[in-house]
Design an enzyme around this catalytic site. Sequence first.
Site, PDB file in Angstrom:
ATOM      1  N   LYS A   1       0.840  -1.202   0.000  1.00  0.00           N
ATOM      2  CA  LYS A   1       0.000   0.000   0.000  1.00  0.00           C
ATOM      3  C   LYS A   1       0.874   1.250   0.000  1.00  0.00           C
ATOM      4  O   LYS A   1       0.631   2.202  -0.749  1.00  0.00           O
ATOM      5  CB  LYS A   1      -0.941  -0.019   1.213  1.00  0.00           C
ATOM      6  CG  LYS A   1      -2.034  -1.082   1.090  1.00  0.00           C
ATOM      7  CD  LYS A   1      -2.784  -1.346   2.389  1.00  0.00           C
ATOM      8  CE  LYS A   1      -3.717  -2.552   2.202  1.00  0.00           C
ATOM      9  NZ  LYS A   1      -4.380  -2.991   3.438  1.00  0.00           N
TER      10      LYS A   1
ATOM     11  N   GLN B   1      -4.372  -1.848   9.903  1.00  0.00           N
ATOM     12  CA  GLN B   1      -4.344  -3.164   9.250  1.00  0.00           C
ATOM     13  C   GLN B   1      -4.888  -4.254  10.181  1.00  0.00           C
ATOM     14  O   GLN B   1      -4.506  -4.320  11.354  1.00  0.00           O
ATOM     15  CB  GLN B   1      -2.897  -3.495   8.826  1.00  0.00           C
ATOM     16  CG  GLN B   1      -2.740  -4.787   8.070  1.00  0.00           C
ATOM     17  CD  GLN B   1      -3.363  -4.752   6.667  1.00  0.00           C
ATOM     18  OE1 GLN B   1      -3.308  -3.737   5.973  1.00  0.00           O
ATOM     19  NE2 GLN B   1      -3.964  -5.854   6.258  1.00  0.00           N
TER      20      GLN B   1
ATOM     21  N   ASP C   1     -10.869   2.573   4.557  1.00  0.00           N
ATOM     22  CA  ASP C   1     -11.136   1.140   4.423  1.00  0.00           C
ATOM     23  C   ASP C   1     -12.640   0.876   4.373  1.00  0.00           C
ATOM     24  O   ASP C   1     -13.071  -0.218   4.016  1.00  0.00           O
ATOM     25  CB  ASP C   1     -10.543   0.371   5.624  1.00  0.00           C
ATOM     26  CG  ASP C   1      -9.306  -0.428   5.244  1.00  0.00           C
ATOM     27  OD1 ASP C   1      -9.129  -0.708   4.046  1.00  0.00           O
ATOM     28  OD2 ASP C   1      -8.536  -0.779   6.157  1.00  0.00           O
TER      29      ASP C   1
END
Length: 297
Positions: free
Chosen positions: A52, A96, A119
Amino acid sequence: MQLLDGKATSEQLKAEIAEKVAAIKAANGKVPHLAAVIVGNDGGSHTYVNNKVLTCEQLGFDSTLIALPEDTSEADLLQKVDELNNNDEIDGFIVQVPLPKHIDENKITEAISPDKDVDGFHPENLGRMMLGLPTYISATPNGILELLKRNGIKTSGKHCVVVGRSNIVGTPMSILMSRNAEPGNCTVTMVHSRTQNMQEICASADILIVAIGKPEFIKADMVKPGAVVIDVGTTRVPDTSKPKGFALKGDVDFEGIKDKCSFITPVPGGVGPMTIASLMQNTLLAQERRAEAENNN
Ligand code: NAP
């Protein structure tokens, strides 16, 4: 069979994003800024986060990587989330998952400002998605929608079977495929570990989307001839013939199925690259929304 090449499709999408970023930078000197928080030492998670960050560099974004030790307390992580919520330099950020067991993932997700939740995991953003309101759609389901759209796959009126009901893939995917939109307008069946007649239900799917984390679980007898098969699974399976000592396996028996379906995503190179491109799309959107809000003030 035609390969649904997520790598190639994501390159198209990323090129479009990079072009927009360059135009914004030329106009006002600003670029989108994504922060990523990772807790602990999970090898797979570090690979995803590093990818990312690398993609941010590729597209002209700013990025900040915050790596915290495995024993970080829930309170300390909540404080880090609060700092990022209030940091005007950051347009969007992710924490994450999976997180170490002693941290309540739901608590962390709920603490992220919905405006910076690129997200799309925050309950407010999931609720807005349900209602078809402007939101951040979670990166993996959004990436799959882009993959279908950009490869000309028509979904209206089709029977879509989604295997797996996680909050980040299966559940949002089933809602998106049933909404009144293209891609969408499917008749959706969601199946999970308690489902009976799995084989029969999967074999009736025009579009089969699998996200369970069980390598090569879907065999040829579970696939309808001519079906579109989207394999979300990514499991590291020990393999001494590979330089890293493992192979990445999808949830679908690719070799056994490929000649039976019309389209299929490979693993790797299918859904994974689309997920990252989609996260970048959400971060650009976050920057655009902030700029719009500032202009309106
Ligand atoms: P998850 O949280 O691991 O949950 C697995 C889901 O699969 C659960 O809903 C479970 O059902 C269901 N399941 C497990 N065994 C099953 C079986 N035998 N038959 C039917 N359903 C079964 O799911 P996830 O986070 O969505 O991850 C799934 C996979 O996708 C993993 O390999 C993950 O690494 C991968 N993934 C890839 C990407 C990408 O970008 N490529 C993104 C996200 C996830 P129950 O609810 O009944 O337990």
